[in-house]
Design an enzyme around this catalytic site. Structure first.
Site, PDB file in Angstrom:
ATOM      1  N   ASP A  57       2.638   5.088  -5.525  1.00 18.83           N
ATOM      2  CA  ASP A  57       2.042   6.197  -5.418  1.00 18.83           C
ATOM      3  C   ASP A  57       3.078   7.360  -5.862  1.00 18.83           C
ATOM      4  OD1 ASP A  57       0.729   8.603  -4.421  1.00 18.83           O
ATOM      5  OD2 ASP A  57       0.297   7.853  -2.333  1.00 18.83           O
ATOM      6  N   HIS A  68      -7.559   9.193   4.344  1.00 19.90           N
ATOM      7  CA  HIS A  68      -7.505   8.183   5.171  1.00 19.90           C
ATOM      8  C   HIS A  68      -7.927   8.679   6.552  1.00 19.90           C
ATOM      9  CE1 HIS A  68      -4.257   7.134   2.021  1.00 19.90           C
ATOM     10  NE2 HIS A  68      -5.110   6.150   2.050  1.00 19.90           N
ATOM     11  N   ASP A  74       0.678  -1.266  -0.124  1.00 20.64           N
ATOM     12  CA  ASP A  74       0.011  -0.070  -0.066  1.00 20.64           C
ATOM     13  C   ASP A  74       0.973   1.252   0.094  1.00 20.64           C
ATOM     14  OD1 ASP A  74      -2.249   1.391   0.190  1.00 20.64           O
ATOM     15  OD2 ASP A  74      -2.711   1.159   2.327  1.00 20.64           O
ATOM     16  N   SER A  88     -13.207   3.521   4.600  1.00 22.33           N
ATOM     17  CA  SER A  88     -13.859   2.947   5.869  1.00 22.33           C
ATOM     18  C   SER A  88     -15.002   3.648   6.199  1.00 22.33           C
ATOM     19  CB  SER A  88     -12.875   3.279   7.072  1.00 22.33           C
ATOM     20  OG  SER A  88     -11.892   1.998   7.201  1.00 22.33           O
TER      21      SER A  88
HETATM   22  P1  13P Z   1      -9.244   4.041   5.548  1.00 22.94           P
HETATM   23  O1  13P Z   1      -8.696   5.190   6.570  1.00 22.94           O
HETATM   24  O2  13P Z   1     -10.626   4.765   5.337  1.00 22.94           O
HETATM   25  O3  13P Z   1      -9.584   2.867   6.332  1.00 22.94           O
HETATM   26  O4  13P Z   1      -8.362   3.990   4.285  1.00 22.94           O
HETATM   27  C1  13P Z   1      -7.403   2.960   4.377  1.00 22.94           C
HETATM   28  C2  13P Z   1      -6.681   3.063   3.086  1.00 22.94           C
HETATM   29  O5  13P Z   1      -7.192   3.810   1.988  1.00 22.94           O
HETATM   30  C3  13P Z   1      -5.335   2.483   2.967  1.00 22.94           C
HETATM   31  O6  13P Z   1      -4.610   2.697   1.771  1.00 22.94           O
END
Ligand code: 13P
Length: 336
Positions: free
Chosen positions: A105, A189, A83, A226
């Site tokens: 990214d 995030h 990620d 989320s």
């Molecule tokens: P959240 O903080 O909304 O869970 O997003 C996580 C995310 O996008 C990880 O790359």
């Protein structure tokens, strides 16, 4: 079954018209929670680790835990994804360690904070695509800049500051050859995404639909997805936590996204909330306990419940056995 290519998992999701949750991990219990939810719902899974998670857990622990998951759950296709890789070297080291998918990214500079130029983004992403595809590894790119900060990564700006430009997205895909594209549509995030239930002014689903119309064959990725459910917030606050009122991305908006090309949905915060609430509850109700298993077990169970619910809501449930996973060597040949 070995760890599988994310490209294949997303191609199958596109065929079936469903989305696949990508859940962040940094320890064993989180991996166990995801795998139990996958078995219960018969779902293919994407498990992802950020740079912060890699430094917390160390790559070799993460890779071996993932290999244990694959061994113990042979019926589940599992992707191991990086990620928010911040540069070519980070992505290369993930490929060398055994990740089957990486995110480059390039929307931010290597410091993971400063928004970059389009030209820079194309250059570094293209370089990662060449390196990764030669190994059968999938690449996710990002155009536009997400809001907030996650594990120290992020511009820390509002989710609306650098929305994805649809024409630039088309150009970016053409020039880089990415397998999946993360777009900025107002999400960020972390727990504090919106100060009230999002509307079309704050969560730009119309922008997503416009991008999908221009790039119908491209797998879109929703970061910061989320839902920050009130019930999970309440457990934390009931047992001594201090979360401010906040709203996440409603599941029905994600489902609208899935109807419009979204194939990967990133979720981390909801699981963090579930884990923290469960641990706080044990600490508050039974302060005499001190065996970590007394609180890690309910924490793992709480995360499993959230993940299983999302797997059903995103539509990936029931699809684990639909296809025969390809080896990375076979995938590499296809890229050629
Ligand atoms: P959240 O903080 O909304 O869970 O997003 C996580 C995310 O996008 C990880 O790359």
């Amino acid at each position: 079954m070995a760890l599988v290519s994310m490209r294949q998992v997303l191609d199958e999701a596109a065929k079936g018209g469903y989305g696949v949750g990508a859940f962040n991990v940094n320890n064993m219990e989180q991996i166990q929670a995801i795998m139990e939810a996958a078995r219960e719902t018969k779902s293919p899974v994407i498990i992802q680790a950020s740079r912060g998670a890699r430094s917390y857990a160390q790559d070799r622990y993460l890779v071996h835990l993932m290999q244990a998951a694959v061994e113990l759950y042979p019926e589940i296709p599992v992707v191991m994804h990086l990620d928010h890789g911040n540069g070519v070297a980070t992505c290369k080291s993930a490929v060398e360690q055994g990740f089957t998918s990486v995110m480059m990214d390039g929307s931010l500079m290597e410091d993971g904070k400063t928004p970059s130029s389009f030209e820079y983004n194309v250059k570094v992403t293209r370089e990662v695509v060449e390196m990764a595809h030669a190994n059968g590894v999938t690449v996710e790119g990002e155009i536009g800049t997400l809001g907030g900060i996650e594990d120290g990564h992020g511009a820390g700006v509002s989710g609306l500051a650098h929305l994805t430009d649809p024409d630039q997205a088309v150009e970016f895909v053409k020039l880089t050859g990415v397998d999946a594209l993360a777009i900025a549509i107002g999400t960020s995030h972390g727990a504090y995404k919106f100060t009230s239930k999002p509307t079309g002014e704050t969560l730009k689903m119309d922008r997503l639909i416009e991008i999908h119309k221009k790039l119908p064959g491209v797998h879109l990725v929703m970061h910061g997805s989320s839902s920050v459910p009130k019930d999970l917030q309440d457990v934390i606050n009931q047992y001594g936590g201090k979360l401010r009122p906040t709203w996440g991305v409603p599941v029905e908006e994600i489902q609208l996204g899935i109807k419009n090309g979204v194939r990967k949905i990133n979720v981390d915060t909801d699981n963090r909330l579930a884990i923290t609430g469960a641990i706080r509850k044990v600490f508050a109700e039974t302060p005499e306990k001190f065996d970590p298993r007394d609180y890690m077990k309910p924490a793992r169970e709480a995360m499993k419940k959230v993940v299983a619910l999302r797997m059903n809501q995103f539509g990936q449930a029931g699809h684990a056995g639909d296809y025969q996973p390809l080896t990375l060597e076979e995938v590499a040949k296809r890229y050629k």
